[in-house]
Design an enzyme around this catalytic site. Structure first.
Site, PDB file in Angstrom:
ATOM      1  N   GLY A  12       0.773  -1.239   0.000  1.00 58.77           N
ATOM      2  CA  GLY A  12       0.000   0.000   0.000  1.00 58.77           C
ATOM      3  C   GLY A  12       0.800   1.282   0.000  1.00 58.77           C
ATOM      4  O   GLY A  12       0.350   2.292   0.552  1.00 58.77           O
ATOM      5  N   ASN A  14       1.308   3.082  -2.637  1.00 60.49           N
ATOM      6  CA  ASN A  14       0.519   4.005  -3.464  1.00 60.49           C
ATOM      7  C   ASN A  14      -0.666   4.561  -2.677  1.00 60.49           C
ATOM      8  O   ASN A  14      -0.999   5.737  -2.792  1.00 60.49           O
ATOM      9  CB  ASN A  14       0.036   3.312  -4.747  1.00 60.49           C
ATOM     10  N   ILE A  93      -8.518  -9.745 -10.672  1.00 60.37           N
ATOM     11  CA  ILE A  93      -9.234  -9.278 -11.871  1.00 60.37           C
ATOM     12  C   ILE A  93     -10.601  -8.759 -11.409  1.00 60.37           C
ATOM     13  O   ILE A  93     -11.352  -9.484 -10.750  1.00 60.37           O
ATOM     14  CB  ILE A  93      -9.448 -10.432 -12.891  1.00 60.37           C
ATOM     15  N   ASN A 108      -6.581   2.628 -12.524  1.00 57.08           N
ATOM     16  CA  ASN A 108      -5.545   1.684 -12.100  1.00 57.08           C
ATOM     17  C   ASN A 108      -4.181   2.328 -12.319  1.00 57.08           C
ATOM     18  O   ASN A 108      -4.001   3.117 -13.238  1.00 57.08           O
ATOM     19  CB  ASN A 108      -5.648   0.411 -12.962  1.00 57.08           C
ATOM     20  N   HIS A 110      -0.303   1.370 -13.263  1.00 61.80           N
ATOM     21  CA  HIS A 110       0.521   0.289 -13.813  1.00 61.80           C
ATOM     22  C   HIS A 110       1.970   0.774 -13.902  1.00 61.80           C
ATOM     23  O   HIS A 110       2.218   1.871 -14.402  1.00 61.80           O
ATOM     24  CB  HIS A 110       0.013  -0.125 -15.197  1.00 61.80           C
ATOM     25  N   GLU A 181       4.990   6.630  -9.822  1.00 60.40           N
ATOM     26  CA  GLU A 181       3.691   6.163  -9.313  1.00 60.40           C
ATOM     27  C   GLU A 181       3.126   7.057  -8.211  1.00 60.40           C
ATOM     28  O   GLU A 181       1.958   7.453  -8.254  1.00 60.40           O
ATOM     29  CB  GLU A 181       3.803   4.733  -8.781  1.00 60.40           C
TER      30      GLU A 181
HETATM   31  C1  GRF Z   1       2.909  -0.973  -7.679  1.00 59.82           C
HETATM   32  O1  GRF Z   1       4.075  -1.137  -8.444  1.00 59.82           O
HETATM   33  C2  GRF Z   1       1.746  -0.814  -8.598  1.00 59.82           C
HETATM   34  O2  GRF Z   1       2.021  -0.131  -9.770  1.00 59.82           O
HETATM   35  C3  GRF Z   1       1.453  -2.231  -8.896  1.00 59.82           C
HETATM   36  O3  GRF Z   1       1.662  -2.950  -7.713  1.00 59.82           O
HETATM   37  C4  GRF Z   1       2.572  -2.229  -6.900  1.00 59.82           C
HETATM   38  C5  GRF Z   1       1.845  -1.953  -5.624  1.00 59.82           C
HETATM   39  O4  GRF Z   1       2.621  -1.415  -4.642  1.00 59.82           O
HETATM   40  N1  GRF Z   1       0.425  -2.491  -9.782  1.00 59.82           N
HETATM   41  P1  GRF Z   1       1.981  -0.825  -3.309  1.00 59.82           P
HETATM   42  O5  GRF Z   1       1.097  -1.894  -2.695  1.00 59.82           O
HETATM   43  O6  GRF Z   1       1.196   0.406  -3.659  1.00 59.82           O
HETATM   44  O7  GRF Z   1       3.142  -0.523  -2.419  1.00 59.82           O
END
Ligand code: GRF
Length: 207
Positions: A12, A14, A93, A108, A110, A181
């Site tokens: 988590g 992000n 999914i 989302n 990526h 990100e």
């Molecule tokens: C990130 O690299 C995101 O882009 C991906 O999974 C990872 C998640 O990291 N799809 P976090 O759980 O937010 O630390």
């Protein structure tokens, strides 16, 4: 104020970037109304609790079929009055029924520059392994709306990140998170919450 429900599976970071940006006021007109994980022990749920954000686990494994799982997610989105659903490292999914009900309202993140290194199987470290194997000199991250394909929806924001000769997948993953990100996800949420995003002929225009 727009209510944002964040779906997570792991650490988590992000989510944390989003929480911090909402607190700092750099994400405008939005509040995180809930964090939902498919995994009971996801550290992201702890981050939510520590910030007084409602959190729960909804695992596809606890339902008989996809339809029942979809209904449980939709019920939660209703309960938390979701205007926007953010997939922030969500490794499940999303059922088609949910995507249809929330068309243009699910985004989302990526960890590559879509359309490179994306699609089925491209998640987590696999993405960065693929970038290094191809010898890309630049990679990055993409925030996009979710449609019924894998990583095929309209692109909202992208940010490029340099690839270095001595990178390992882990080192590159960290740089992509820090430099791309954690920046573009809050920016995209803010643009949505301020009603600045418009999908025109399958592409996103920022008003
Ligand atoms: C990130 O690299 C995101 O882009 C991906 O999974 C990872 C998640 O990291 N799809 P976090 O759980 O937010 O630390």
């Amino acid at each position: 104020m727009k209510n944002v429900v964040v779906l997570v599976s792991g650490g988590g970071t992000n989510l944390q970037a989003l929480i911090d940006a909402v607190d700092a006021g750099t994400v405008k007109n939005a509040v995180i109304s809930a964090v939902i994980s498919n995994k009971e022990n996801a550290y992201a749920l702890t981050r939510a609790k520590e910030h007084g954000i409602a959190s729960e686990c909804i695992s596809p494994k606890s339902f008989e079929n996809q339809d029942a799982f979809a209904d449980a997610l939709l019920d939660a989105f209703d309960r938390y009055k979701a205007d926007l659903v953010v997939l922030a490292g969500y490794l499940v999914i999303v059922p088609k029924k949910v995507i249809k009900s929330y068309a243009g309202r699910i985004m989302n993140i990526h960890p590559s520059l879509i359309p490179s290194h994306c699609g089925p199987g491209y998640y987590g470290l696999h993405v960065h392994e693929s970038v290094l194997a191809r010898g890309n000199k630049v990679t990055g991250a993409t925030v996009h709306f979710v449609d019924e394909g894998t990583d095929t929806g309209p692109i909202i924001l992208q940010k490029a990140v340099e690839v270095r000769d001595d990178d390992t997948p882990e080192v590159l993953q960290k740089r992509v998170m820090e430099e791309a990100e954690w920046k573009i996800l809050p920016q995209a949420v803010s643009l949505f919450a301020e009603d600045k995003l418009q999908i025109v002929n399958g592409t996103v225009k920022v008003k």
